[in-house]
Scaffold this motif. Structure first.
Motif, PDB file in Angstrom:
ATOM      1  N   UNK A  36      28.796  17.292  26.682  1.00 10.36           N
ATOM      2  CA  UNK A  36      29.575  16.817  25.533  1.00 10.36           C
ATOM      3  C   UNK A  36      29.963  17.973  24.621  1.00 10.36           C
ATOM      4  N   UNK A  42      36.182  22.675  23.986  1.00 12.62           N
ATOM      5  CA  UNK A  42      37.571  22.717  24.456  1.00 12.62           C
ATOM      6  C   UNK A  42      38.513  22.203  23.370  1.00 12.62           C
ATOM      7  N   UNK A  55      37.071  24.924  32.166  1.00 11.41           N
ATOM      8  CA  UNK A  55      35.674  24.797  32.581  1.00 11.41           C
ATOM      9  C   UNK A  55      35.154  26.109  33.169  1.00 11.41           C
TER      10      UNK A  55
ATOM     11  N   UNK B  97      40.961  14.108  26.532  1.00 10.47           N
ATOM     12  CA  UNK B  97      39.529  13.848  26.382  1.00 10.47           C
ATOM     13  C   UNK B  97      39.095  14.243  24.974  1.00 10.47           C
ATOM     14  N   UNK B  98      38.338  13.380  24.320  1.00 12.08           N
ATOM     15  CA  UNK B  98      37.924  13.656  22.935  1.00 12.08           C
ATOM     16  C   UNK B  98      36.592  12.977  22.645  1.00 12.08           C
ATOM     17  N   UNK B  99      35.598  13.769  22.235  1.00 11.59           N
ATOM     18  CA  UNK B  99      34.315  13.144  21.871  1.00 11.59           C
ATOM     19  C   UNK B  99      34.491  12.165  20.717  1.00 11.59           C
ATOM     20  N   UNK B 100      33.631  11.190  20.645  1.00 11.05           N
ATOM     21  CA  UNK B 100      33.699  10.204  19.561  1.00 11.05           C
ATOM     22  C   UNK B 100      33.714  10.902  18.206  1.00 11.05           C
ATOM     23  N   UNK B 102      34.868  13.553  17.262  1.00  8.68           N
ATOM     24  CA  UNK B 102      36.123  14.239  16.928  1.00  8.68           C
ATOM     25  C   UNK B 102      37.336  13.323  17.058  1.00  8.68           C
ATOM     26  N   UNK B 151      32.225   9.496  29.083  1.00 10.86           N
ATOM     27  CA  UNK B 151      32.194  10.230  27.822  1.00 10.86           C
ATOM     28  C   UNK B 151      33.589  10.776  27.492  1.00 10.86           C
ATOM     29  N   UNK B 152      33.871  10.868  26.201  1.00  7.19           N
ATOM     30  CA  UNK B 152      35.120  11.469  25.722  1.00  7.19           C
ATOM     31  C   UNK B 152      36.351  10.626  26.015  1.00  7.19           C
ATOM     32  N   UNK B 201      39.363  20.902  32.783  1.00  4.79           N
ATOM     33  CA  UNK B 201      38.474  20.803  31.631  1.00  4.79           C
ATOM     34  C   UNK B 201      37.041  20.462  32.016  1.00  4.79           C
ATOM     35  N   UNK B 202      36.885  19.625  33.029  1.00  5.71           N
ATOM     36  CA  UNK B 202      35.538  19.133  33.324  1.00  5.71           C
ATOM     37  C   UNK B 202      34.912  19.807  34.536  1.00  5.71           C
ATOM     38  N   UNK B 203      35.714  20.551  35.285  1.00  7.83           N
ATOM     39  CA  UNK B 203      35.171  21.298  36.407  1.00  7.83           C
ATOM     40  C   UNK B 203      35.309  20.570  37.734  1.00  7.83           C
TER      41      UNK B 203
END
Lengths: 72, 257
Positions: A36, A42, A55, B97-100, B102, B151-152, B201-203
């Motif tokens: 997270x 990012x 990544x 994608x954005x964490x809660x 943010x 997530x995100x 972004x996530x690999x």
């Protein structure tokens, strides 16, 4: 941006207490530096610094200082 | 021999036409004989889409759908130029994608404007009797993520869940009088630019793990476009208010962890 400000941003991102992070801190030693936090990084690089972060680049970071360098 | 998916003489608006799934929908509909009004923000890429389509009475507009207030006048001008439409396909969407923590109101508003409100506004205006034929069919591209999130994905999942519900309300209210239909398709991971962005972004490991639970493997854009064409055609004349999962078996797989 000075180093104190950068450290403060990273502490806020990982929800760490003020003064927890040092430039030489190894990222592997920070429990809060999880998937997270990496996704948040990012977003922060894009929103605050206008920089794209992948990544693969994240994987190359070893210490807090590496991230701070990228924030420059 | 008949082609049951024949869309000759029909006219549809397709949003998000400059890339990924939207581009493929334009191509597929043109191959089935439909005339397409293609909408996108990026001029050079939109022209590339046009060059890939079978010949027909197609036209295109550069329009930023986040300008929701302007959609009504834009739809009205398209109708006055081309006549009544037979429906629309909403492919435009962002998957940021954005964490809660943010996901501020400004971000949530942006993703809802493009993914959700622009579809509602376009369908609201286009479904008026003066703008569309009876039995018009509307398809919004939702996502398996409306039910199967990660997530995100607060913004993305919320916007797609809103689409899933909106088509039901529209189907009930607008179906009875003029036999119009409203559905979503809910894809899993499709091989598009959005997919590439998420992998970046996530690999690659995260992507491989997710794809390993797609029973039939990654979906190609044409495989979703075919389902969309079916939902526009009279072959699906009694399917309305539904969320059709085109997800390669992702969401029914109990091996998901």
């Amino acid at each position: 941006m000075n180093d104190e400000k950068k450290l403060a941003m990273l502490e806020e991102l990982m929800e760490l207490d003020e003064g927890t992070l040092k430039p030489e801190t190894e990222l592997a030693d920070i429990d809060e530096y999880n998937s997270m936090a990496k996704l948040s990084l990012i977003v922060m690089m894009s929103d605050e610094f206008g920089k794209k972060l992948t990544n693969d680049q994240i994987k190359s970071f070893k210490t807090v200082h590496d991230i701070m360098d990228y924030m420059a | 021999m008949i082609n049951p998916m024949d869309l000759s003489g029909k006219r549809y608006i397709v949003t998000g036409a400059s890339s990924g799934l939207g581009r493929q929908v334009c191509v597929t509909l043109s191959q089935l004989g439909a005339n397409v009004t293609a909408i996108a923000r990026r001029e050079d890429r939109l022209k590339e889409t046009l060059s890939l389509m079978e010949k027909g009475e197609h036209d295109y507009y550069f329009y930023d759908l986040s300008e929701v207030d302007g959609i009504e006048s834009f739809v009205n001008s398209a109708v006055s130029k081309n006549g009544k439409y037979d429906g629309a396909v909403h492919c435009a969407g962002i998957g940021t994608l954005m964490p809660v923590a943010m996901s501020k109101y400004s971000f949530m508003k942006e993703i809802m404007d493009i993914n959700f409100f622009s579809f509602v506004e376009m369908a609201r205006v286009l479904s008026k009797k003066k703008n569309s034929n009876d039995e018009a069919s509307f398809v919004a591209v939702s996502s398996a993520a409306s039910e199967f999130t990660d997530k995100c994905k607060l913004g993305y999942t919320s916007s797609k869940g809103a689409l899933d519900s909106a088509v039901k309300a529209m189907a009930v209210e607008l179906g009875a009088s003029r036999k119009m239909r409203f559905n979503t398709v809910n894809p899993g991971w499709i091989r598009t630019e959005m997919y590439n962005m998420i992998v970046e972004q996530t690999g690659a490991e995260h992507a491989e793990k997710t794809l390993s639970t797609h029973v039939l493997g990654i979906t190609e854009p044409v495989e979703v476009a075919n389902t969309i064409a079916f939902l526009l055609s009279s072959m699906s004349s009694k399917i309305t208010g539904q969320n059709i999962f085109v997800d390669s078996g992702w969401t029914i797989n109990s091996n998901n962890d």
